[in-house]
Structures are given as C-alpha cells and as structure tokens.
Design a protein around this motif. Sequence first.
Motif, PDB file in Angstrom:
ATOM      1  N   ASN A  91       6.369   3.279  -3.293  1.00 44.58           N
ATOM      2  CA  ASN A  91       6.726   2.049  -2.737  1.00 44.58           C
ATOM      3  C   ASN A  91       7.400   2.139  -1.539  1.00 44.58           C
ATOM      4  N   PRO A  92       6.495   1.732  -0.283  1.00 43.23           N
ATOM      5  CA  PRO A  92       5.494   0.710  -0.339  1.00 43.23           C
ATOM      6  C   PRO A  92       4.129   1.083   0.031  1.00 43.23           C
ATOM      7  N   THR A  93       3.925   2.657  -0.093  1.00 45.25           N
ATOM      8  CA  THR A  93       2.532   2.924   0.604  1.00 45.25           C
ATOM      9  C   THR A  93       1.375   2.973  -0.800  1.00 45.25           C
ATOM     10  N   GLY A  94       1.893   2.943  -2.004  1.00 48.15           N
ATOM     11  CA  GLY A  94       1.097   2.812  -3.179  1.00 48.15           C
ATOM     12  C   GLY A  94       0.495   3.852  -3.477  1.00 48.15           C
ATOM     13  N   ARG A  95       0.776   5.274  -2.918  1.00 49.58           N
ATOM     14  CA  ARG A  95       0.075   6.353  -3.385  1.00 49.58           C
ATOM     15  C   ARG A  95       0.648   6.697  -4.880  1.00 49.58           C
ATOM     16  N   VAL A  96      -0.278   7.205  -5.733  1.00 50.52           N
ATOM     17  CA  VAL A  96      -0.107   7.628  -6.912  1.00 50.52           C
ATOM     18  C   VAL A  96      -0.265   9.172  -6.817  1.00 50.52           C
ATOM     19  N   TRP A  97       0.903   9.858  -6.794  1.00 50.08           N
ATOM     20  CA  TRP A  97       0.839  11.387  -6.669  1.00 50.08           C
ATOM     21  C   TRP A  97       0.139  12.106  -7.606  1.00 50.08           C
ATOM     22  N   THR A  98      -0.757  13.258  -7.346  1.00 49.60           N
ATOM     23  CA  THR A  98      -1.652  13.759  -8.185  1.00 49.60           C
ATOM     24  C   THR A  98      -0.613  14.865  -8.621  1.00 49.60           C
ATOM     25  N   ALA A  99      -1.356  15.496  -9.838  1.00 46.51           N
ATOM     26  CA  ALA A  99      -0.414  16.531 -10.452  1.00 46.51           C
ATOM     27  C   ALA A  99      -0.287  17.923  -9.600  1.00 46.51           C
ATOM     28  N   GLN A 100      -1.338  17.939  -8.707  1.00 48.03           N
ATOM     29  CA  GLN A 100      -1.357  19.140  -7.947  1.00 48.03           C
ATOM     30  C   GLN A 100       0.151  18.820  -6.890  1.00 48.03           C
ATOM     31  N   GLU A 101       0.106  17.892  -6.557  1.00 47.03           N
ATOM     32  CA  GLU A 101       1.110  17.470  -5.359  1.00 47.03           C
ATOM     33  C   GLU A 101       2.537  17.729  -6.032  1.00 47.03           C
ATOM     34  N   LEU A 102       2.724  16.921  -7.370  1.00 45.43           N
ATOM     35  CA  LEU A 102       3.828  16.970  -7.992  1.00 45.43           C
ATOM     36  C   LEU A 102       4.205  18.362  -8.394  1.00 45.43           C
ATOM     37  N   ASP A 120      10.179   5.832 -11.571  1.00 47.43           N
ATOM     38  CA  ASP A 120       8.627   5.579 -12.223  1.00 47.43           C
ATOM     39  C   ASP A 120       8.380   4.086 -12.349  1.00 47.43           C
ATOM     40  N   ILE A 121       9.241   3.316 -11.874  1.00 48.48           N
ATOM     41  CA  ILE A 121       9.258   1.852 -12.078  1.00 48.48           C
ATOM     42  C   ILE A 121       7.855   1.108 -11.877  1.00 48.48           C
ATOM     43  N   HIS A 122       6.863   1.956 -11.413  1.00 42.01           N
ATOM     44  CA  HIS A 122       5.508   1.299 -11.052  1.00 42.01           C
ATOM     45  C   HIS A 122       4.575   2.229 -11.902  1.00 42.01           C
ATOM     46  N   ALA A 123       5.143   2.876 -12.722  1.00 37.84           N
ATOM     47  CA  ALA A 123       4.185   3.836 -13.558  1.00 37.84           C
ATOM     48  C   ALA A 123       3.163   2.946 -14.419  1.00 37.84           C
ATOM     49  N   ASP A 124       3.171   1.936 -14.785  1.00 40.81           N
ATOM     50  CA  ASP A 124       2.258   1.210 -15.594  1.00 40.81           C
ATOM     51  C   ASP A 124       1.279   0.414 -14.780  1.00 40.81           C
ATOM     52  N   LEU A 125       1.432   0.321 -13.401  1.00 41.17           N
ATOM     53  CA  LEU A 125       0.715  -0.459 -12.571  1.00 41.17           C
ATOM     54  C   LEU A 125      -0.107   0.519 -11.562  1.00 41.17           C
ATOM     55  N   VAL A 126      -0.877   1.062 -12.243  1.00 41.19           N
ATOM     56  CA  VAL A 126      -1.804   2.178 -11.720  1.00 41.19           C
ATOM     57  C   VAL A 126      -3.186   1.808 -11.543  1.00 41.19           C
ATOM     58  N   ARG A 127      -3.886   1.761 -10.437  1.00 39.76           N
ATOM     59  CA  ARG A 127      -5.409   1.078 -10.302  1.00 39.76           C
ATOM     60  C   ARG A 127      -6.662   2.153 -10.918  1.00 39.76           C
ATOM     61  N   PRO A 128      -7.743   1.513 -11.154  1.00 37.45           N
ATOM     62  CA  PRO A 128      -8.616   2.376 -11.779  1.00 37.45           C
ATOM     63  C   PRO A 128      -9.001   3.794 -11.026  1.00 37.45           C
ATOM     64  N   LYS A 129      -9.326   4.497 -11.787  1.00 40.87           N
ATOM     65  CA  LYS A 129      -9.739   6.022 -11.273  1.00 40.87           C
ATOM     66  C   LYS A 129      -8.298   6.890 -10.712  1.00 40.87           C
ATOM     67  N   HIS A 130      -7.316   6.397 -10.822  1.00 43.46           N
ATOM     68  CA  HIS A 130      -5.819   6.978 -10.759  1.00 43.46           C
ATOM     69  C   HIS A 130      -5.192   7.078 -12.092  1.00 43.46           C
ATOM     70  N   HIS A 131      -4.143   7.993 -12.065  1.00 40.33           N
ATOM     71  CA  HIS A 131      -3.638   8.351 -13.169  1.00 40.33           C
ATOM     72  C   HIS A 131      -1.853   8.831 -12.860  1.00 40.33           C
ATOM     73  N   HIS A 132      -1.033   8.446 -13.476  1.00 40.83           N
ATOM     74  CA  HIS A 132       0.176   8.353 -13.164  1.00 40.83           C
ATOM     75  C   HIS A 132       0.648   9.775 -14.010  1.00 40.83           C
ATOM     76  N   HIS A 133       1.293  10.689 -13.242  1.00 36.91           N
ATOM     77  CA  HIS A 133       1.846  11.949 -13.926  1.00 36.91           C
ATOM     78  C   HIS A 133       3.345  11.826 -13.835  1.00 36.91           C
ATOM     79  N   PRO A 134       4.041  11.714 -15.156  1.00 35.91           N
ATOM     80  CA  PRO A 134       5.501  11.720 -14.991  1.00 35.91           C
ATOM     81  C   PRO A 134       5.937  13.304 -14.635  1.00 35.91           C
TER      82      PRO A 134
END
Length: 310
Positions: A91-102, A120-134
């Motif tokens: 927040n605010p850029t909207g990036r969902v970090w990839t597993a490789q970045e993490l 991870d407060i926005h973890a449930d709000l991920v757009r199609p084709k993207h995946h949240h990685h805790p």
Amino acid sequence: WVISPADVMLAPGVVPSLHAAVLAMTAADDGVIIQPPIYPPFYSAVRHHGRRLLENPLQLAADGRYHMDLDHLEDCMRQGGRLLLLCSPHNPTGRVWTAQELDQVLDLCQRYDVALFSDDIHADLVRPKHHHHPMALQSDSGNVRIVTAVAPSKTFNIPGLGLSALIFQDTPTRQAFQKAFDLFQVSTTHPLSLAGFEAAYRHGDHWLDALLDYLEQGRQLLTEGLAPHQQFIRLIEAEGTYLAWLDCCGMHLSDAALKQFMVDKARLGLNPGPSFGQGGAGFMRMNLGTRHALIHQAVAQLGEALSALA
C-alpha cells in the motif's frame, strides 16, 4: 499455510501492531527499514519510538511496476537496520510480491540477522493471475524472526471492530510483543469484535468472492475513464488491494497545486502522494472500495476537469 492456534495472538489492529513490533523487535537507536512510498503509519511507528528511520525506496520501472532495490536494501542493513517493516501486498502501489522477490529479501535478512514484520492486511484482496505469498511460509528454516499481521478489517470492511491477529514463529518474540501491548494498556477482548472476527472468516467466503469481482469491475471503470487522459494521468497497474495509485506527473503541477486541482476542479478528496513519503510526489491515491456509481461519478468529474487542461 497451517497455523497452530498457539502461534496466534489477537491484537488491537495492525497499526498498533506496527508500534509494538518496533518496541519488541528493536532496541533504542536501532535502524528500522521501510519501503516508501508507504502507508504513513509505517513512518510514525519508527519515529515515535526513537529508532533510526532507514528508507529503502521502491523503484518505478519503465514497465509501470514497482520493484525493490535489493542492493540499497542491503546497504540499509549494513547501516544497522535491525528490522524490516514489510507491506505485502503493498500500500499504496498495489504490488503483490512474488515468491522470488520474497526469497531474495529473506536471504538478506538471514545474512544480516534482520527481523521482519510483515503487514499482510490486504492479503485477501489479490487480483486475478496474482498470488499472495506469506513471508513466513517462504521461510521454513526459522533462521529469520518473522511476525505476520492479518486482519478482517480491509477484506470485510470492519475496521471499527479494532481487532487483528499476529502470527508468531517463536515464543520469545511473542512474549516481547505481549510486553509491548501491556505498555499500551489496550484490550483485544471486546465480545462484538471477537464475534465479528470469527463470523467474517468462518462465513465470508462467498461475500469475498463477490467483492473481488466487484472491485475488478470498479477498477475497469477507472481504467476506461482515464484512457482519454493518459497524457495527464497514468494509472499504475495494481496487482492487489482496493486502491488505485495515480501518476499525475503529466499534469506538471506542484503537489500543492495538484491537491488544489483535485479538490477545486475535480471535486475529489484523494490521498496526496507526499503523505506516503519518498516517491509520492506527483501521485494521488484513490479508494475503489465503494459503489460503482461513486466511481463513475468521480471519473466523470476528473475527466471533465482534465478536459479543461487540454
């Protein structure tokens, strides 16, 4: 991610948990790393407790996506950064970090013995084709102290209940957090908050599925509305959250003038980019978590105001 109940602590919101993280995971004069542009409470959580603020600015690439500057992040760790406050999704850029970045961040944290607090407060709000990685799920070695913050407040629009959860990997860190919360003299046992928290997670699946579709339609309304005005405003392509990050640098206005334009000409109350720190100049943040009719109205007003500039 299989989580043991013993590893979970209820907390009075994610923002208070940011403050607890700084107190529990660092000592006086330690460096705390944040990655601007970032949600403003990340700044106050560091400054209010006498820690050194180390900024690792995200880089906006030519492809319109933000990326971490890992070389600079390593420099921050060399300068005494002992804790990284990660925002994932960002927040605010909207990036969902990839597993490789993490994984790359984890490698640095392990190398320099840096603790990590993941919002991870926005973890449930991920757009199609993207995946949240805790982040905690990425680290199965336990060599990095990681605390994860989650809450139903964004997902289910119940921030007024003031309840979140922290997920720990070790007992000493959990005890340090409890000590920090004891200093705040706050309670997390309000019965209505507990009932709302449980109801949201037990019974909110279908509602959330509908919400994600609705948010996607709202973002499409904004995208289409801004298309004729790309010389003035570029919409940064978000991968998650319900927020829109607007690059208004094409308007060639100072931040004060840009805010005045949005209020006086477009009649919109957006979040000015400078409040998010480095990299926020010339940007505005728009909340898409509302009715489509309001988004349509906002886009129409903004388009009318921008047409006058052409």
